[in-house]
Design a protein around this motif. Structure first.
Motif, PDB file in Angstrom:
ATOM      1  N   ASP A 140       0.878  -1.161   0.000  1.00  0.00           N
ATOM      2  CA  ASP A 140       0.000   0.000   0.000  1.00  0.00           C
ATOM      3  C   ASP A 140       0.921   1.217   0.000  1.00  0.00           C
ATOM      4  OD1 ASP A 140      -1.564   2.230   0.648  1.00  0.00           O
ATOM      5  OD2 ASP A 140      -2.950   1.048   1.867  1.00  0.00           O
TER       6      ASP A 140
ATOM      7  N   ARG B 132       4.491  -6.091   7.558  1.00  0.00           N
ATOM      8  CA  ARG B 132       3.136  -5.818   7.048  1.00  0.00           C
ATOM      9  C   ARG B 132       2.602  -4.503   7.608  1.00  0.00           C
ATOM     10  NH1 ARG B 132       2.728 -11.293   8.370  1.00  0.00           N
ATOM     11  NH2 ARG B 132       1.514 -10.804  10.226  1.00  0.00           N
TER      12      ARG B 132
ATOM     13  N   TYR C  83       4.402  -1.794   5.361  1.00  0.00           N
ATOM     14  CA  TYR C  83       4.165  -1.822   3.917  1.00  0.00           C
ATOM     15  C   TYR C  83       2.707  -1.985   3.519  1.00  0.00           C
ATOM     16  CZ  TYR C  83       9.141  -1.820   3.063  1.00  0.00           C
ATOM     17  OH  TYR C  83      10.458  -1.444   3.011  1.00  0.00           O
ATOM     18  N   LEU C  84       1.897  -2.530   4.414  1.00  0.00           N
ATOM     19  CA  LEU C  84       0.477  -2.725   4.091  1.00  0.00           C
ATOM     20  C   LEU C  84      -0.447  -1.824   4.890  1.00  0.00           C
ATOM     21  CD1 LEU C  84      -0.199  -6.547   3.571  1.00  0.00           C
ATOM     22  CD2 LEU C  84      -0.422  -4.707   1.909  1.00  0.00           C
TER      23      LEU C  84
END
Length: 206
Positions: free
Chosen positions: A76, A116, A119-120
């Motif tokens: 994302d 995560r 990055y997410l």
């Protein structure tokens, strides 16, 4: 006889390490009964001087898109909409070391969760509370985590990880070294797909 050891040098805020997540998880699953598997924080950018300006933001966006394309890992990119924040990876590395101290069996899973988170979920990598909230999902009290995270011993242990990486010549991530009675050997410096690593691992373990 010295037990064989697979040593993974990574950083939760290293984008290629994030891309390598599935590979190293599979290596652990396949080889943990034949060798120890150790996680070392490499310290990609631990100096707190890398400001995400427009130029660096544009570089990161293209870089992350390439990694997502090559590895299949989802990104994302919303965190890159804002500039002016510090790309300091020491804090994320220190969070992993804090979990290593408090709940060693959760270290690897927390490392992946921190990846995560950045990055997410676009967690603020400079806010210790973002790491504390992830730690809580592993049954670690947030206040205890934050106290451990801020402790001088944890800071020193994190730096010791960085120093160990540099002492064996590791300056880029992900890197995987193999250690046995004959010393250290390189499995990979940088991202490589799992299939490229299985044959040398099988030969080393035999």
């Amino acid at each position: 006889m010295m037990q064989k050891e697979i040593i993974y040098f990574g950083d939760p805020m290293c984008s290629w390490c994030y891309g390598f997540t599935g590979v190293i998880q599979e290596i652990r699953a396949r080889y943990c009964d034949r060798a120890g598997v150790r996680l070392v924080m490499g310290g990609l950018r631990p100096d707190g001087t890398h400001v995400v300006d427009v130029r660096y933001r544009d570089f990161l966006r293209g870089h992350w898109q390439e990694i997502g394309h090559r590895t299949g890992q989802p990104f994302d990119l919303s965190i890159l909409d804002k500039t002016g924040w510090i790309y300091d990876t020491e804090k994320a590395c220190r969070a992993v070391v804090a979990v290593r101290k408090l709940r060693p069996e959760a270290e690897w899973a927390y490392f992946a969760a921190a990846q995560r988170g950045f990055y997410l979920a676009n967690h603020d990598p400079n806010d210790p509370r973002s790491f504390a909230r992830i730690a809580e999902t592993f049954g670690i009290d947030q206040a205890l985590f934050l106290a451990t995270y801020a402790d001088a011993e944890t800071i020193g242990t994190t730096r010791a990880d960085f120093d160990f990486a540099r002492s064996v010549g590791v300056n880029s991530f992900p890197t995987v070294l193999l250690r046995d009675g004959e010393g250290l050997a390189v499995l990979t410096i940088g991202y490589r797909p799992l299939q490229a690593l299985l044959a040398p691992l099988d030969a080393w373990c035999s």
